[in-house]
Design a protein around this motif. Structure first.
Motif, PDB file in Angstrom:
ATOM      1  N   VAL A  53       0.840  -1.202   0.000  1.00 44.36           N
ATOM      2  CA  VAL A  53       0.000   0.000   0.000  1.00 44.36           C
ATOM      3  C   VAL A  53       0.877   1.255   0.000  1.00 44.36           C
ATOM      4  O   VAL A  53       0.616   2.212  -0.728  1.00 44.36           O
ATOM      5  CB  VAL A  53      -0.954   0.003   1.214  1.00 44.36           C
ATOM      6  N   SER A  54       1.934   1.235   0.817  1.00 42.86           N
ATOM      7  CA  SER A  54       2.833   2.395   0.902  1.00 42.86           C
ATOM      8  C   SER A  54       3.491   2.683  -0.442  1.00 42.86           C
ATOM      9  O   SER A  54       3.677   3.846  -0.821  1.00 42.86           O
ATOM     10  CB  SER A  54       3.908   2.152   1.968  1.00 42.86           C
ATOM     11  N   CYS A  55       3.864   1.616  -1.188  1.00 47.67           N
ATOM     12  CA  CYS A  55       4.453   1.802  -2.521  1.00 47.67           C
ATOM     13  C   CYS A  55       3.467   2.500  -3.463  1.00 47.67           C
ATOM     14  O   CYS A  55       3.857   3.375  -4.249  1.00 47.67           O
ATOM     15  CB  CYS A  55       4.867   0.460  -3.112  1.00 47.67           C
ATOM     16  N   GLU A  56       2.194   2.113  -3.392  1.00 50.92           N
ATOM     17  CA  GLU A  56       1.180   2.749  -4.241  1.00 50.92           C
ATOM     18  C   GLU A  56       1.008   4.220  -3.846  1.00 50.92           C
ATOM     19  O   GLU A  56       0.841   5.089  -4.710  1.00 50.92           O
ATOM     20  CB  GLU A  56      -0.165   2.009  -4.111  1.00 50.92           C
ATOM     21  N   TYR A  80       7.140  -3.090  -6.444  1.00 50.51           N
ATOM     22  CA  TYR A  80       7.418  -3.338  -5.029  1.00 50.51           C
ATOM     23  C   TYR A  80       8.842  -3.854  -4.833  1.00 50.51           C
ATOM     24  O   TYR A  80       9.516  -3.490  -3.874  1.00 50.51           O
ATOM     25  CB  TYR A  80       6.415  -4.356  -4.446  1.00 50.51           C
ATOM     26  N   GLY A  81       9.298  -4.700  -5.766  1.00 51.75           N
ATOM     27  CA  GLY A  81      10.657  -5.232  -5.663  1.00 51.75           C
ATOM     28  C   GLY A  81      11.700  -4.132  -5.800  1.00 51.75           C
ATOM     29  O   GLY A  81      12.701  -4.112  -5.079  1.00 51.75           O
ATOM     30  N   ASP A  82      11.449  -3.196  -6.722  1.00 50.71           N
ATOM     31  CA  ASP A  82      12.392  -2.097  -6.920  1.00 50.71           C
ATOM     32  C   ASP A  82      12.414  -1.175  -5.699  1.00 50.71           C
ATOM     33  O   ASP A  82      13.486  -0.760  -5.250  1.00 50.71           O
ATOM     34  CB  ASP A  82      12.005  -1.303  -8.168  1.00 50.71           C
ATOM     35  N   MET A  83      11.242  -0.870  -5.141  1.00 53.36           N
ATOM     36  CA  MET A  83      11.183  -0.013  -3.946  1.00 53.36           C
ATOM     37  C   MET A  83      11.847  -0.700  -2.758  1.00 53.36           C
ATOM     38  O   MET A  83      12.515  -0.064  -1.938  1.00 53.36           O
ATOM     39  CB  MET A  83       9.726   0.333  -3.620  1.00 53.36           C
ATOM     40  N   SER A  84      11.693  -2.014  -2.668  1.00 58.00           N
ATOM     41  CA  SER A  84      12.329  -2.778  -1.593  1.00 58.00           C
ATOM     42  C   SER A  84      13.844  -2.677  -1.683  1.00 58.00           C
ATOM     43  O   SER A  84      14.529  -2.451  -0.672  1.00 58.00           O
ATOM     44  CB  SER A  84      11.909  -4.249  -1.664  1.00 58.00           C
TER      45      SER A  84
END
Length: 419
Positions: free
Chosen positions: A12-15, A77-81
């Motif tokens: 959710v935070s990524c969105e 999500y993987g990139d933000m992680s």
């Protein structure tokens, strides 16, 4: 001291990072094929939407409360992680990436540091550089760091997102507060057994005799008890070992009865497994194939079956794995059944560089060069550019993602535009 960093409602935070209009609104991210809720904002949780809530059952609640629903965007999500983990590694070289949204840090030589202030700096930097809010729990052991992290999330106003367990009094107070079912490493069955003998909190668990814990919960349970007592027995796992099995399974959009269509799905799943094998430099020795009917259609014929196929040699070739997967399907396929799900799992993995050879029969050496070439072309030109004849050459099978957000950080044509 150990610190557990956990990204709050990560998907959710990524969105929200790229769509600030979602702030302070109920948001839900769904699993593969838009099936179940796998990430919920605090506002969505307050509406009583549980983790794993089937989207079709909660559709009216979503509409009534104007819940913003998104398909899972795993490349984003993987990139933000990876961005978050890169920032964390600047603060200490001792890091264990535990999951896509969690990491353990080990602070050695920080005796003269104010760790609470230090971790506030980490929290502020991660939010400033990525927009992702995080919670941090600090304690002498990994298990206690998990407990501290839970407290930091539960009481954000009092802790400001960072909580430190650095005394016996704090440890005991935290363990008395934590329910036994919420303890890291204690599953549902163990929790049920412990509640039956009146062990209701983490503190009650530490009062048990070591011999009882060892006998009933093995050495893993005993290690957990020692960790909760403040004795560090679990260190960082810096390198994760390759997977012991690789699975590709999918639920179909509708139901399928035709053998040729199921065969095409199984072949595609098998090839997907083969690609994953090569990406971690592994081979497999056996392939498990399964099919299932739709259990919710009670008036239809119910059928589920699986079979383990053993290959005569260790392989990661698309052709060989697909061939044996289809052979397995022939043996378990049943006519006049509405199939809803199927899958392929490759097992018995070993290294591609060091595996047991067969005295009489081995893989054609041309396959290795061919697979290397196919992987190169797929990486350069995109997936599904090269297929086996057993696959559907005209159709590219995709997950159901009706509410997919743009891939803001991984695709040039979807980068956010500033007007």
């Amino acid at each position: 001291m150990f610190a557990l960093i956990d990204c709050n409602n990560f998907y959710v935070s990524c969105e929200r990072v790229f769509n600030p209009k979602l702030n302070n609104k109920p948001v839900v991210v769904l699993s593969n094929n838009d099936g179940c809720a796998i990430s919920r904002s605090n506002e969505a949780k307050a509406l009583g939407i549980p983790m794993g809530a089937p989207a079709f059952k909660y559709e009216k609640i979503f509409q009534k409360n104007n819940v913003q629903v998104f398909s899972s965007n795993f490349p984003l999500y993987g990139d933000m992680s990876s961005r978050v983990m890169s920032i964390l590694s600047k603060f200490t070289p001792n890091i264990e990436i535990y999951s896509i949204d969690e990491a353990f840090l080990k602070f050695e030589g920080f005796e003269n540091y104010d760790l609470e202030s230090h971790c506030q700096k980490i929290k502020n930097m991660v939010f400033k550089w990525t927009g992702i809010p995080i919670s941090i729990g600090i304690a002498p052991t990994k298990a206690l760091a998990k407990v501290a992290n839970r407290i930091s999330k539960k009481f954000p106003n009092q802790t400001k997102g960072v909580y430190l367990i650095n005394s016996k009094e704090k440890r005991i107070k935290a363990l008395k507060w934590l329910n036994i079912g919420d303890v890291w490493g204690i599953g549902f069955r163990h929790a049920k057994r412990l509640i039956n003998i009146r062990i209701n909190t983490a503190y009650d668990f530490t009062s048990l005799e070591d011999s009882w814990v060892r006998k009933n919960m093995s050495v893993v349970g005993l290690r957990l008890k020692k960790e909760l007592e403040g004795k560090s027995v679990l260190d960082l796992e810096e390198v994760r070992s390759p997977k012991k099995a690789i699975a590709t399974t999918r639920s179909f959009e509708g139901t399928i009865t035709d053998y040729e269509k199921i065969k095409e799905r199984i072949s595609t799943f098998a090839i997907c497994c083969a690609e994953k094998l090569r990406s971690q430099n592994s081979n497999c020795n056996s392939i498990y194939v399964f099919v299932r009917s739709n259990k919710f259609q009670k008036n239809k014929t119910q059928y589920r079956n699986g079979i383990l196929m053993t290959t005569p040699f260790s392989t990661n070739s698309n052709m060989i794995i697909s061939k044996y997967a289809v052979k397995g399907l022939k043996k378990i396929f049943k006519k006049d059944v509405n199939y809803k799900k199927a899958g392929t799992i490759v097992m018995g993995l070993d290294s591609s560089n060091n595996h047991q050879l067969n005295l009489f029969k081995n893989e054609d050496p041309k396959h290795k060069c061919l697979m290397k070439t196919i992987d190169f072309i797929q990486k350069k030109e995109g997936q599904s550019k090269i297929k086996l004849a057993s696959q559907d050459l005209r159709k590219r099978w995709k997950m159901k993602q009706e509410k997919l957000s743009p891939n803001y950080t991984c695709k040039v044509d979807e980068i956010i535009k500033v007007k």
